[in-house]
Design a protein around this motif. Structure first.
Motif, PDB file in Angstrom:
ATOM      1  N   SER A 115       4.712  16.158   7.997  1.00 28.48           N
ATOM      2  CA  SER A 115       5.218  14.360   6.846  1.00 28.48           C
ATOM      3  C   SER A 115       4.283  14.594   5.737  1.00 28.48           C
ATOM      4  O   SER A 115       4.439  13.834   5.196  1.00 28.48           O
ATOM      5  CB  SER A 115       4.565  13.858   8.265  1.00 28.48           C
ATOM      6  N   GLY A 116       4.898  16.238   5.162  1.00 27.53           N
ATOM      7  CA  GLY A 116       4.138  16.524   3.514  1.00 27.53           C
ATOM      8  C   GLY A 116       2.303  16.649   3.901  1.00 27.53           C
ATOM      9  O   GLY A 116       1.715  17.358   4.686  1.00 27.53           O
ATOM     10  N   LEU A 117       2.036  16.232   2.896  1.00 30.13           N
ATOM     11  CA  LEU A 117       0.290  15.671   3.119  1.00 30.13           C
ATOM     12  C   LEU A 117      -0.386  14.669   3.822  1.00 30.13           C
ATOM     13  O   LEU A 117      -1.819  14.893   4.009  1.00 30.13           O
ATOM     14  CB  LEU A 117      -0.298  15.888   1.367  1.00 30.13           C
ATOM     15  N   GLY A 118       0.135  13.380   3.981  1.00 29.50           N
ATOM     16  CA  GLY A 118      -0.263  12.924   5.500  1.00 29.50           C
ATOM     17  C   GLY A 118      -1.311  11.257   4.474  1.00 29.50           C
ATOM     18  O   GLY A 118      -1.979  10.913   4.666  1.00 29.50           O
ATOM     19  N   PHE A 119      -0.755  11.125   3.105  1.00 31.83           N
ATOM     20  CA  PHE A 119      -1.090  10.292   2.283  1.00 31.83           C
ATOM     21  C   PHE A 119      -0.197   9.770   1.122  1.00 31.83           C
ATOM     22  O   PHE A 119       0.258   9.851   0.989  1.00 31.83           O
ATOM     23  CB  PHE A 119      -3.145  10.460   2.114  1.00 31.83           C
ATOM     24  N   ASN A 120      -0.986   8.370   0.906  1.00 32.86           N
ATOM     25  CA  ASN A 120      -0.179   8.025  -0.258  1.00 32.86           C
ATOM     26  C   ASN A 120      -0.781   7.682  -1.359  1.00 32.86           C
ATOM     27  O   ASN A 120      -2.253   7.984  -1.294  1.00 32.86           O
ATOM     28  CB  ASN A 120       0.172   6.787   0.143  1.00 32.86           C
ATOM     29  N   ARG A 177      -3.435   5.898   0.839  1.00 31.92           N
ATOM     30  CA  ARG A 177      -3.333   4.766   2.921  1.00 31.92           C
ATOM     31  C   ARG A 177      -3.491   6.925   3.523  1.00 31.92           C
ATOM     32  O   ARG A 177      -2.753   7.745   2.612  1.00 31.92           O
ATOM     33  CB  ARG A 177      -2.193   4.223   2.583  1.00 31.92           C
ATOM     34  N   ILE A 178      -4.226   6.925   4.339  1.00 32.01           N
ATOM     35  CA  ILE A 178      -3.620   7.729   5.362  1.00 32.01           C
ATOM     36  C   ILE A 178      -3.354   8.000   6.272  1.00 32.01           C
ATOM     37  O   ILE A 178      -3.448   6.775   6.922  1.00 32.01           O
ATOM     38  CB  ILE A 178      -5.534   8.923   5.342  1.00 32.01           C
ATOM     39  N   LEU A 215     -10.403  12.981   2.931  1.00 33.72           N
ATOM     40  CA  LEU A 215     -10.438  12.826   2.302  1.00 33.72           C
ATOM     41  C   LEU A 215     -10.619  10.999   2.953  1.00 33.72           C
ATOM     42  O   LEU A 215     -10.011  11.002   3.473  1.00 33.72           O
ATOM     43  CB  LEU A 215      -8.503  13.128   1.350  1.00 33.72           C
ATOM     44  N   GLN A 216     -10.873  10.526   2.196  1.00 35.68           N
ATOM     45  CA  GLN A 216     -10.919   8.906   2.097  1.00 35.68           C
ATOM     46  C   GLN A 216      -9.704   7.955   1.017  1.00 35.68           C
ATOM     47  O   GLN A 216      -9.445   7.784  -0.007  1.00 35.68           O
ATOM     48  CB  GLN A 216     -12.416   8.387   2.455  1.00 35.68           C
ATOM     49  N   GLU A 217      -9.846   6.766   2.257  1.00 36.65           N
ATOM     50  CA  GLU A 217      -8.218   5.535   0.954  1.00 36.65           C
ATOM     51  C   GLU A 217      -9.615   5.016   0.033  1.00 36.65           C
ATOM     52  O   GLU A 217     -10.875   5.249   0.361  1.00 36.65           O
ATOM     53  CB  GLU A 217      -7.724   4.408   1.498  1.00 36.65           C
ATOM     54  N   GLY A 218      -9.118   5.222  -0.866  1.00 37.14           N
ATOM     55  CA  GLY A 218     -10.139   4.687  -2.164  1.00 37.14           C
ATOM     56  C   GLY A 218     -10.552   6.126  -3.373  1.00 37.14           C
ATOM     57  O   GLY A 218     -10.618   6.004  -4.310  1.00 37.14           O
ATOM     58  N   ASP A 219     -10.297   7.496  -2.430  1.00 36.40           N
ATOM     59  CA  ASP A 219     -10.639   8.447  -3.854  1.00 36.40           C
ATOM     60  C   ASP A 219      -9.836   8.492  -4.697  1.00 36.40           C
ATOM     61  O   ASP A 219      -8.624   8.045  -4.454  1.00 36.40           O
ATOM     62  CB  ASP A 219     -10.612   9.442  -2.509  1.00 36.40           C
ATOM     63  N   LYS A 220     -10.243   9.219  -5.708  1.00 37.90           N
ATOM     64  CA  LYS A 220      -9.229   9.066  -6.415  1.00 37.90           C
ATOM     65  C   LYS A 220      -9.037  10.929  -7.303  1.00 37.90           C
ATOM     66  O   LYS A 220     -10.253  12.052  -6.694  1.00 37.90           O
ATOM     67  CB  LYS A 220     -10.385   8.945  -8.016  1.00 37.90           C
ATOM     68  N   ILE A 221      -8.322  10.970  -6.963  1.00 39.32           N
ATOM     69  CA  ILE A 221      -7.847  12.582  -7.173  1.00 39.32           C
ATOM     70  C   ILE A 221      -7.659  12.889  -8.584  1.00 39.32           C
ATOM     71  O   ILE A 221      -7.347  12.275  -9.245  1.00 39.32           O
ATOM     72  CB  ILE A 221      -6.089  12.825  -6.410  1.00 39.32           C
ATOM     73  N   GLY A 223       2.044   1.733  -3.512  1.00 36.20           N
ATOM     74  CA  GLY A 223       1.808   3.244  -3.825  1.00 36.20           C
ATOM     75  C   GLY A 223       3.105   3.761  -3.144  1.00 36.20           C
ATOM     76  O   GLY A 223       2.530   3.908  -1.454  1.00 36.20           O
ATOM     77  N   ASP A 224       4.157   4.458  -3.600  1.00 39.34           N
ATOM     78  CA  ASP A 224       4.934   5.047  -2.780  1.00 39.34           C
ATOM     79  C   ASP A 224       5.273   4.166  -0.984  1.00 39.34           C
ATOM     80  O   ASP A 224       5.304   4.967  -0.571  1.00 39.34           O
ATOM     81  CB  ASP A 224       4.459   5.765  -1.880  1.00 39.34           C
ATOM     82  N   GLY A 225       5.744   2.604  -1.946  1.00 40.04           N
ATOM     83  CA  GLY A 225       6.470   2.074  -0.249  1.00 40.04           C
ATOM     84  C   GLY A 225       5.154   1.021   0.887  1.00 40.04           C
ATOM     85  O   GLY A 225       5.263   0.883   1.362  1.00 40.04           O
ATOM     86  N   GLU A 226       3.477   1.424   0.108  1.00 30.95           N
ATOM     87  CA  GLU A 226       2.985   1.688   1.131  1.00 30.95           C
ATOM     88  C   GLU A 226       1.990  -0.018   0.726  1.00 30.95           C
ATOM     89  O   GLU A 226       1.718   0.507  -0.547  1.00 30.95           O
ATOM     90  CB  GLU A 226       1.825   2.536   1.692  1.00 30.95           C
ATOM     91  N   PRO A 227       1.373  -0.321   1.318  1.00 32.53           N
ATOM     92  CA  PRO A 227       0.876  -1.532   0.516  1.00 32.53           C
ATOM     93  C   PRO A 227      -0.787  -0.743   0.370  1.00 32.53           C
ATOM     94  O   PRO A 227      -1.398   0.462   0.863  1.00 32.53           O
ATOM     95  CB  PRO A 227      -0.073  -2.583   2.087  1.00 32.53           C
ATOM     96  N   GLY A 228      -1.303  -1.023  -0.647  1.00 33.04           N
ATOM     97  CA  GLY A 228      -2.660  -0.342  -0.871  1.00 33.04           C
ATOM     98  C   GLY A 228      -3.408  -1.874  -0.851  1.00 33.04           C
ATOM     99  O   GLY A 228      -3.300  -2.677  -0.549  1.00 33.04           O
TER     100      GLY A 228
END
Length: 145
Positions: A21-26, A46-47, A59-65, A111-116
């Protein structure tokens, strides 16, 4: 608080192997759709359960890449960042900035169809706990009276 600038931060390099499923996050953010005021960075929104990022656990939701395979995400359009992730290969190195406290980004972006934003459970669970504690205190008070 302004959603992130006053919060303690830490940085970490995370290596992920792309899974089925890719890298697994949005992600959310970018110069064209800021997620946090005055910050056009790219953030994890989203993870995905059982995805590469969830299985790694760092990796956590809210992390800045900050970077993907050494390429900085500074001043990047959202769609360009998405494309960078899609073409990053099977072994992906992410430099991320963790927030040590929950961040307060707007909940209206997607982001990418997922709620933030903040999950509803983060609001309801503390409220429920306070309600239960208040009811318990009232019942204890009535028993003693």
């Amino acid at each position: 608080m302004n959603g992130g600038l006053d919060q303690p931060l830490s940085e970490e390099v995370i290596h992920l192997t792309r899974g089925p499923s890719g890298l697994g996050f949005n992600i959310v953010g970018g110069t064209d759709q800021q997620y946090i005021s005055n910050d056009s960075g790219i953030f994890v929104s989203r993870i995905k359960e059982n995805g590469a990022a969830a299985l790694d656990g760092r990796l956590q939701e809210g992390d800045k890449i900050l970077t993907v395979n050494g390429k900085e995400l500074t001043n990047m359009l959202h769609n360009h960042a998405v494309e960078l992730f899609r073409t990053a290969g099977n072994q992906v190195s992410l430099k991320v900035q963790h927030r040590l406290l929950p961040q307060n980004g707007p909940s209206s972006h997607r982001g990418d169809g997922e709620p933030g934003g903040i999950p509803l459970a983060m609001i309801l669970v503390p409220g429920l706990a306070l309600t239960v504690a208040a009811v318990w205190a009232i019942l204890r008070y009535r028993q003693r009276a």
